[in-house]
Design a protein around this motif. Structure first.
Motif, mmCIF file in Angstrom:
data_model
loop_
_atom_site.group_PDB
_atom_site.id
_atom_site.type_symbol
_atom_site.label_atom_id
_atom_site.label_comp_id
_atom_site.label_asym_id
_atom_site.label_seq_id
_atom_site.Cartn_x
_atom_site.Cartn_y
_atom_site.Cartn_z
ATOM 1 N N SER A 1 0.860 -1.190 0.000
ATOM 2 C CA SER A 1 0.000 0.000 0.000
ATOM 3 C C SER A 1 0.891 1.233 0.000
ATOM 4 O O SER A 1 2.093 1.163 0.325
ATOM 5 C CB SER A 1 -0.930 0.028 1.217
ATOM 6 N N LEU A 2 0.302 2.375 -0.340
ATOM 7 C CA LEU A 2 1.070 3.624 -0.351
ATOM 8 C C LEU A 2 1.472 4.037 1.059
ATOM 9 O O LEU A 2 2.621 4.449 1.289
ATOM 10 C CB LEU A 2 0.245 4.733 -1.012
ATOM 11 N N LEU A 3 0.543 3.924 2.003
ATOM 12 C CA LEU A 3 0.878 4.281 3.383
ATOM 13 C C LEU A 3 1.891 3.308 3.973
ATOM 14 O O LEU A 3 2.772 3.698 4.743
ATOM 15 C CB LEU A 3 -0.390 4.311 4.238
ATOM 16 N N GLY A 4 1.770 2.038 3.600
ATOM 17 C CA GLY A 4 2.751 1.069 4.074
ATOM 18 C C GLY A 4 4.142 1.383 3.568
ATOM 19 O O GLY A 4 5.130 1.261 4.311
ATOM 20 N N ALA A 5 4.251 1.802 2.327
ATOM 21 C CA ALA A 5 5.546 2.181 1.778
ATOM 22 C C ALA A 5 6.087 3.419 2.474
ATOM 23 O O ALA A 5 7.297 3.517 2.744
ATOM 24 C CB ALA A 5 5.420 2.437 0.278
ATOM 25 N N ALA A 6 5.201 4.356 2.793
ATOM 26 C CA ALA A 6 5.651 5.556 3.506
ATOM 27 C C ALA A 6 6.187 5.198 4.883
ATOM 28 O O ALA A 6 7.241 5.703 5.307
ATOM 29 C CB ALA A 6 4.500 6.554 3.626
ATOM 30 N N ARG A 7 5.478 4.330 5.598
ATOM 31 C CA ARG A 7 5.947 3.923 6.928
ATOM 32 C C ARG A 7 7.268 3.155 6.847
ATOM 33 O O ARG A 7 8.114 3.253 7.738
ATOM 34 C CB ARG A 7 4.885 3.053 7.601
#
Length: 314
Positions: free
Chosen positions: A65-71
């Motif tokens: 996910s995009l948020l997972g990649a950000a984290r």
């Protein structure tokens, strides 16, 4: 996520060449310039979102996910090792997406600042050199023999004519010209053209950007013509356009940039007079609704795709 990235990439390719090419060659926009202008805006916005989104989604795919990649990646921007799931190609895609988004945004901001500076300079010049036109608020007349008309947008707006124009036009023709220029101001055409000029400036090597800017400029002229047709007759507008010629409206705006009306654009505008257009409430409502839905879909596809890959917030 790879399927979504491929979908966005294919969508971006469609909006980068075949779709705008077909629209620029179509005949129906001259009958419905407002709908065509909205479709061009949707193509520009949807294409940009799809292009940047495909890179983002592909780069973030190892995290799911995009948020997972950000984290996973943000804590390692300054120090620490990048998670092994992210290869060079993923980091390159994310870097390219961020760089492209920043380039487009900065170019838009720079174009807007340059345009505002030119508007202020124009307002100062016409305040010094121009005289108010009796009976026509926000209209200034410059002492110049060449027949010209243009408008200066901004918080303060002004329609500018020359003595040469006033001398060669009769009252209905002059009324049509003033209505045309004020339509540009009232309908905020300068903001639409600003976005496409920034797009062309940011991607000068991209051939469709020039075609899009030119098509949008012509549609803005047609919309202004439709307003003039409501105020004066088609015949008066035609006579005024023929008297002034393609050089009588230098880009319509003081900050119009490189798109200057030429003989081909003048011919396309003249061909509409006496025929159906937005001013005549063309009855083909079903086709207009279909184009409006297409414009909404073009913007919705990349937005929904990105939201679908955003991932859980918590």
């Amino acid at each position: 996520m790879l399927a979504v990235a491929a979908l966005l990439g294919g969508f971006a390719l469609l909006l980068a060449w075949p779709v705008p090419l077909a629209l620029s060659r179509a005949l129906w926009p001259s009958r419905s310039p407002a709908i065509a202008l909205a479709l061009w805006q949707a193509i520009g916005l949807g294409g940009g979102l799809a292009m940047i989104g495909s890179l983002l989604v592909f780069g973030a795919s190892p995290a799911g996910s995009l948020l997972g990649a950000a984290r996973a990646l943000l804590p390692h921007l300054v120090e620490g090792d990048i998670p092994p799931a992210f290869g060079v190609i993923h980091i390159a895609a994310l870097t390219l997406a961020a760089g492209l988004a920043a380039h487009l945004a900065l170019n838009l901001a720079l174009t807007a600042v340059q345009a505002e500076r030119e508007r202020r300079r124009q307002h100062q010049l016409i305040a010094i050199l121009g005289d108010p036109m009796p009976g026509q608020p926000r209209t200034r007349v410059l002492a110049h023999p060449i027949p010209l008309a243009y408008c200066v947008p901004g918080i303060r707006t002004a329609t500018v004519l020359t003595n040469g124009l006033v001398d060669v036009l009769d009252e209905p023709e002059l009324r049509a010209v003033i209505a045309h220029e004020r339509a540009h101001l009232d309908q905020l055409h300068h903001l639409v053209l600003l976005a496409f000029r920034a797009w062309h400036s940011a991607l000068p090597w991209f051939p469709i950007a020039n075609r899009a800017e030119r098509s949008v400029a012509l549609l803005a002229e047609m919309l202004a013509d439709d307003q003039a047709r409501r105020v004066a007759s088609d015949d008066a507008l035609r006579r005024a356009m023929l008297q002034v010629g393609s050089g009588g409206e230098p880009g319509a705006y003081a900050d119009s940039g490189g798109v200057i009306p030429d003989a081909a654009m003048l011919e396309a505008r003249l061909a509409r007079l006496g025929g159906p257009g937005d001013v005549d409430d063309h009855p083909n409502v079903a086709n207009r609704a279909m184009v409006a839905w297409a414009a909404a879909l073009i913007v919705a596809v990349p937005i929904v795709s990105l939201l679908a890959t955003l991932g859980p917030i918590a």
